[in-house]
Structure formats: structure tokens, C-alpha cells
Design an enzyme around this catalytic site. Structure first.
Site, PDB file in Angstrom:
ATOM      1  N   LYS A   1      14.904  57.409-144.622  1.00 20.54           N
ATOM      2  CA  LYS A   1      13.645  56.790-144.200  1.00 20.54           C
ATOM      3  C   LYS A   1      13.834  55.897-142.978  1.00 20.54           C
ATOM      4  O   LYS A   1      12.957  55.832-142.117  1.00 20.54           O
ATOM      5  CB  LYS A   1      13.012  56.002-145.359  1.00 20.54           C
ATOM      6  CG  LYS A   1      12.452  56.912-146.444  1.00 20.54           C
ATOM      7  CD  LYS A   1      11.558  56.195-147.435  1.00 20.54           C
ATOM      8  CE  LYS A   1      11.021  57.171-148.475  1.00 20.54           C
ATOM      9  NZ  LYS A   1      10.190  56.563-149.489  1.00 20.54           N
TER      10      LYS A   1
ATOM     11  N   LYS B   1       4.988  63.029-150.231  1.00 19.61           N
ATOM     12  CA  LYS B   1       3.559  62.737-150.059  1.00 19.61           C
ATOM     13  C   LYS B   1       3.253  62.096-148.714  1.00 19.61           C
ATOM     14  O   LYS B   1       2.126  62.146-148.240  1.00 19.61           O
ATOM     15  CB  LYS B   1       3.032  61.880-151.231  1.00 19.61           C
ATOM     16  CG  LYS B   1       3.670  60.520-151.383  1.00 19.61           C
ATOM     17  CD  LYS B   1       2.997  59.751-152.502  1.00 19.61           C
ATOM     18  CE  LYS B   1       3.863  59.589-153.723  1.00 19.61           C
ATOM     19  NZ  LYS B   1       5.109  58.825-153.545  1.00 19.61           N
TER      20      LYS B   1
ATOM     21  N   LYS C   1      12.804  67.950-148.557  1.00 18.36           N
ATOM     22  CA  LYS C   1      12.082  67.624-149.795  1.00 18.36           C
ATOM     23  C   LYS C   1      10.575  67.514-149.544  1.00 18.36           C
ATOM     24  O   LYS C   1      10.163  66.984-148.507  1.00 18.36           O
ATOM     25  CB  LYS C   1      12.614  66.272-150.325  1.00 18.36           C
ATOM     26  CG  LYS C   1      12.102  65.883-151.686  1.00 18.36           C
ATOM     27  CD  LYS C   1      12.595  64.495-152.074  1.00 18.36           C
ATOM     28  CE  LYS C   1      11.732  63.407-151.484  1.00 18.36           C
ATOM     29  NZ  LYS C   1      11.019  62.575-152.449  1.00 18.36           N
TER      30      LYS C   1
HETATM   31  N1  AQP Z   1       9.905  66.872-153.900  1.00 21.22           N
HETATM   32  C1  AQP Z   1      10.095  66.382-155.125  1.00 21.22           C
HETATM   33  N2  AQP Z   1      10.486  67.172-156.145  1.00 21.22           N
HETATM   34  C2  AQP Z   1      10.660  66.665-157.391  1.00 21.22           C
HETATM   35  N3  AQP Z   1      10.467  65.367-157.693  1.00 21.22           N
HETATM   36  C3  AQP Z   1      10.083  64.540-156.715  1.00 21.22           C
HETATM   37  N4  AQP Z   1       9.812  63.230-156.675  1.00 21.22           N
HETATM   38  C4  AQP Z   1       9.466  62.875-155.421  1.00 21.22           C
HETATM   39  N5  AQP Z   1       9.487  63.938-154.614  1.00 21.22           N
HETATM   40  C5  AQP Z   1       9.874  64.993-155.382  1.00 21.22           C
HETATM   41  C6  AQP Z   1       9.867  62.351-157.833  1.00 21.22           C
HETATM   42  O1  AQP Z   1       8.588  61.766-157.982  1.00 21.22           O
HETATM   43  C7  AQP Z   1       8.750  60.453-158.526  1.00 21.22           C
HETATM   44  C8  AQP Z   1       7.948  59.473-157.750  1.00 21.22           C
HETATM   45  O2  AQP Z   1       8.457  59.356-156.448  1.00 21.22           O
HETATM   46  P1  AQP Z   1       8.066  58.089-155.611  1.00 21.22           P
HETATM   47  O3  AQP Z   1       6.628  58.108-155.326  1.00 21.22           O
HETATM   48  O4  AQP Z   1       8.520  56.870-156.305  1.00 21.22           O
HETATM   49  O5  AQP Z   1       8.904  58.159-154.301  1.00 21.22           O
HETATM   50  P2  AQP Z   1       9.632  59.297-153.541  1.00 21.22           P
HETATM   51  O6  AQP Z   1      10.740  59.849-154.371  1.00 21.22           O
HETATM   52  O7  AQP Z   1      10.011  58.744-152.211  1.00 21.22           O
HETATM   53  O8  AQP Z   1       8.466  60.396-153.417  1.00 21.22           O
HETATM   54  P3  AQP Z   1       7.776  60.948-152.122  1.00 21.22           P
HETATM   55  O9  AQP Z   1       6.706  61.887-152.539  1.00 21.22           O
HETATM   56  O10 AQP Z   1       8.827  61.463-151.183  1.00 21.22           O
HETATM   57  O11 AQP Z   1       7.072  59.648-151.544  1.00 21.22           O
HETATM   58  P4  AQP Z   1       7.166  59.026-150.093  1.00 21.22           P
HETATM   59  O12 AQP Z   1       6.760  60.134-149.148  1.00 21.22           O
HETATM   60  O13 AQP Z   1       6.206  57.881-150.097  1.00 21.22           O
HETATM   61  O14 AQP Z   1       8.570  58.586-149.877  1.00 21.22           O
HETATM   62  C9  AQP Z   1      10.239  60.153-158.535  1.00 21.22           C
HETATM   63  O15 AQP Z   1      10.730  60.359-159.838  1.00 21.22           O
HETATM   64  C10 AQP Z   1      10.811  61.172-157.596  1.00 21.22           C
HETATM   65  O16 AQP Z   1      12.129  61.525-157.910  1.00 21.22           O
END
Ligand code: AQP
Length: 333
Positions: free
Chosen positions: A111, A200, A197
Site C-alpha cells: 500500500k 475494494k 488480489k
Molecule cells: N481478494 C480477496 N480474496 C479473499 N479474501 C480477501 N479479503 C480481502 N481481499 C480478499 C479478506 O477480506 C477481509 C476483509 O478485508 P479488509 O477489508 O479488512 O482489508 P483488505 O484485506 O485490505 O481488503 P481489500 O478488499 O483489499 O480492501 P482495501 O482495498 O481497502 O485494502 C479480510 O479477512 C481479508 O483477508
């Protein structure tokens, strides 16, 4: 009964990656664990958020928790910033974590690489200790998450070992948590770049399906998902990451296993496969969306979150007092 904790950041609408990797697991787990499901809004502000949008996304995520089937009579659903023990325990964890441990975290590296150094908040570096605090405050035994959180769970376990041995006088002050990652779907990849990956906050909206995307948008995004030119449906993440990712998504949205899907589509092309996958996703998400829309502005949702915060505070404050006493903060209580 053992305890689980998990959280999602309201940094956007959850994607089907968040759903498959984390949220979907919560539904069964709430039956057999004391369950804490948190909307981790303090994590979301490690990158810049627009205040009104953040608040709207927080409510929307709470409504989605209920819409997927979380039951407030079984699970405690709450917003992280409404339980102040998280920030306080997070500080204690930070002060007992080495800088080197945090700089090694791949999420921080990924990030922070996306921004220039001046645009990276200190919170992005110190967010894993806040996540450690989230978990230990509820003396959690199990943390259901996607594969990207494995490293943060290892940090949590190292912290628990260190804290208990330094301050516990032979007592297990904090519970050692185990991580729970789904066997398939622990890392759902971007539809546009299957080596990355699904996230969101991806600026390319075609790379992810949000849980609130309209059915026509879902169908379109699946149709335009990157695959390869062979036209053969087989599961080979290394050589065919696009179609393998779609197979993992398909299996997670239905009762079919990946080998069953490969067999089912052995004589079909990508077109038919994608069309039926789109329908499978729509048939799961559409009822969730309807329920979400009913709940989002309801009084019921506010009452559930109020009650969740009260229950969470009761437990979190007890652990926080234990931690303060152990390390000598304030007067003994
Ligand atoms: N691509 C993914 N596949 C499977 N699991 C995923 N998780 C995130 N992306 C995937 C799981 O979702 C939970 C919540 O994640 P988070 O919102 O706490 O943060 P993150 O992991 O950083 O998810 P994002 O979607 O990538 O958010 P942003 O874009 O804001 O950084 C966690 O259990 C994570 O493992």
C-alpha cells in the site's frame, strides 16, 4: 464456548473477494462460537477517506453483515470506533512491537508503494498493532480471514507470546489465536489482472465485483474478465490464473467443487461458462442486496449496532484493564 473475531474495513463496498475469503465463513461459525464481527472503521482511515462516504459505507457494511445472514441474537456486530478500548490497546501493542516487524508487513509495503512517501500515513505502518488489539481484546481463539491477513495473524501470535511471557508471571493473560483461511477462495484475484488480489479500493472497477453491483454490472464484469486464448476450462493457477480464479469464484458461489465444475464445462467454451457463472453470482447476491436496502436506513440497524457496542465494550474493557495492570499503567484496579 470458544470465541471468534473478524473485521472488514468500510473502505468501500465489500467485494466478492471479501465475501468469499471472510464474510461467508462467518455465517456457519456464529452457530458454534461466541462471535464478534466488527466494522473496522479505524483501519479504513489509514488511507484518506471522505467523511460522509466513510460513514455511509460503515452503515452499509453493517447492513450487509445482517443481509448475508449474521444473526444479532447469536453474534455481536459492532463498529470499532464505538469501542474505545481498541485504540487504547492498540497503543499498548504498538509500544511492545518492534519497528522492524511492522516494516516487514507486505500489506504496508504494497500500500505504501502505491503512494509517494509524503502521502503515506503513520497509521498505515502501525495498523497491524491495532488489528492485534482487535483480536486480543476479545480473547479470541479463532480469526477467520482471507490469506492476505496471515502475516498479521503471525504478528498477533508473536505479540501474545511476548506479552504473556514478559508480563504474565506464569499466567496466560492473553489468549493465543489461530487463523482460519478458507481452503479454496482464500485469495480471490482481480478480474482484470489475475496476478493481483481483488481489492475494494482498486481504481479499476472492472477488476472487482462489489456485493452491491447491479446484476447487469455483475454479468458484464464477468464477461469481460481476463482469461487466456486456449479456451480450455481447467484449474491451473500458475499457467491459467484467469480461468482458475473464475473457477474458484464459481465453486464458492455454488455447491460444486472445482473438479466438478471442470468436468461440467469440459465440452463448453469460456462464453457459456462465464454466462452461467454470472448467473450463479447474481442469484446469491440479489437477495442479499434486497435485504441490505431494507436495512440500511432502518432504526433496527442502529439498535443492533448500539447493543453490539455495549456488549463489545463490556468484554474489551476487562481485557484492557488486565493489560494496563500487567504493564503498570495508572493505579491498580
Ligand atoms: N481478494 C480477496 N480474496 C479473499 N479474501 C480477501 N479479503 C480481502 N481481499 C480478499 C479478506 O477480506 C477481509 C476483509 O478485508 P479488509 O477489508 O479488512 O482489508 P483488505 O484485506 O485490505 O481488503 P481489500 O478488499 O483489499 O480492501 P482495501 O482495498 O481497502 O485494502 C479480510 O479477512 C481479508 O483477508
Amino acid at each position: 464456548m470458544e470465541t471468534i473475531f473478524s473485521g472488514i474495513q468500510p473502505s468501500g463496498t465489500p467485494t466478492i473477494g471479501n465475501y468469499i475469503g471472510a464474510m461467508k465463513q462467518f455465517i456457519d461459525l456464529q452457530e458454534s462460537y461466541t462471535s464478534y464481527f466488527c466494522i473496522v472503521d479505524e483501519h479504513a482511515i489509514t488511507v484518506q477517506q471522505e467523511p460522509l462516504k466513510l460513514r455511509q459505507q460503515t452503515k452499509s457494511l453493517a447492513a450487509l453483515y445482517l443481509a448475508i445472514g449474521l444473526d444479532p441474537s447469536k453474534a455481536i456486530i459492532f463498529i470499532q470506533s464505538e469501542v474505545s478500548a481498541h485504540a487504547e490497546a492498540g497503543w499498548i501493542v504498538q509500544c511492545n512491537t518492534n519497528l522492524g516487524e511492522l516494516e516487514r508487513m507486505t500489506q504496508f509495503k504494497d500500500k505504501s508503494a502505491k503512494n509517494n512517501r509524503a502521502g503515506v500515513s503513520a497509521g498505515l505502518l502501525t495498523y497491524p498493532p491495532l488489528m492485534v488489539a482487535d483480536i486480543i481484546l476479545y480473547q479470541s481463539n479463532l480469526v477467520p480471514v482471507g490469506a492476505d491477513q496471515k502475516q498479521h495473524l503471525e504478528l498477533t501470535r508473536d505479540f501474545v507470546t511476548r506479552f504473556n511471557s514478559k508480563y504474565g508471571n506464569g499466567n496466560q493473560l492473553l489468549t493465543m489465536p489461530e487463523v482460519k483461511i478458507p481452503e479454496s477462495g482464500g485469495r480471490i484475484m482481480s478480474l482484470q489482472d489475475p496476478l493481483k488480489k481483488m481489492s475494494k479500493s482498486d481504481t479499476n472497477k472492472k477488476g472487482f465485483i462489489s456485493m452491491l453491483d447491479e446484476p447487469s454490472v455483475i454479468r458484464k464484469k464477468i464477461k469481460s474478465a481476463v482469461t487466456d486464448s486456449s479456451g480450455i476450462i481447467e484449474y491451473d493457477p500458475e499457467n491459467k490464473p484467469g480461468i482458475s480464479n473464475l473457477l474458484a469464484i464459481y465453486a464458492s458461489f455454488t455447491n460444486f467443487s472445482i473438479p466438478e465444475l471442470v468436468d461440467r464445462y469440459k465440452d463448453s467454451g469460456y462464453g457459456q461458462f462465464k454466462e452461467e457463472l454470472g448467473e450463479a453470482i447474481v442469484s446469491v447476491l440479489e437477495p442479499i442486496q434486497l435485504k441490505h436496502d431494507e436495512l440500511i436506513n432502518s432504526n433496527e440497524l442502529d439498535l443492533i449496532l448500539d447493543e453490539g457496542a455495549i456488549k463489545a465494550r463490556n468484554v474489551a474493557d476487562k481485557t484492557l484493564i488486565k493489560m494496563r495492570n500487567a504493564i503498570g499503567l495508572g493505579r491498580k484496579r
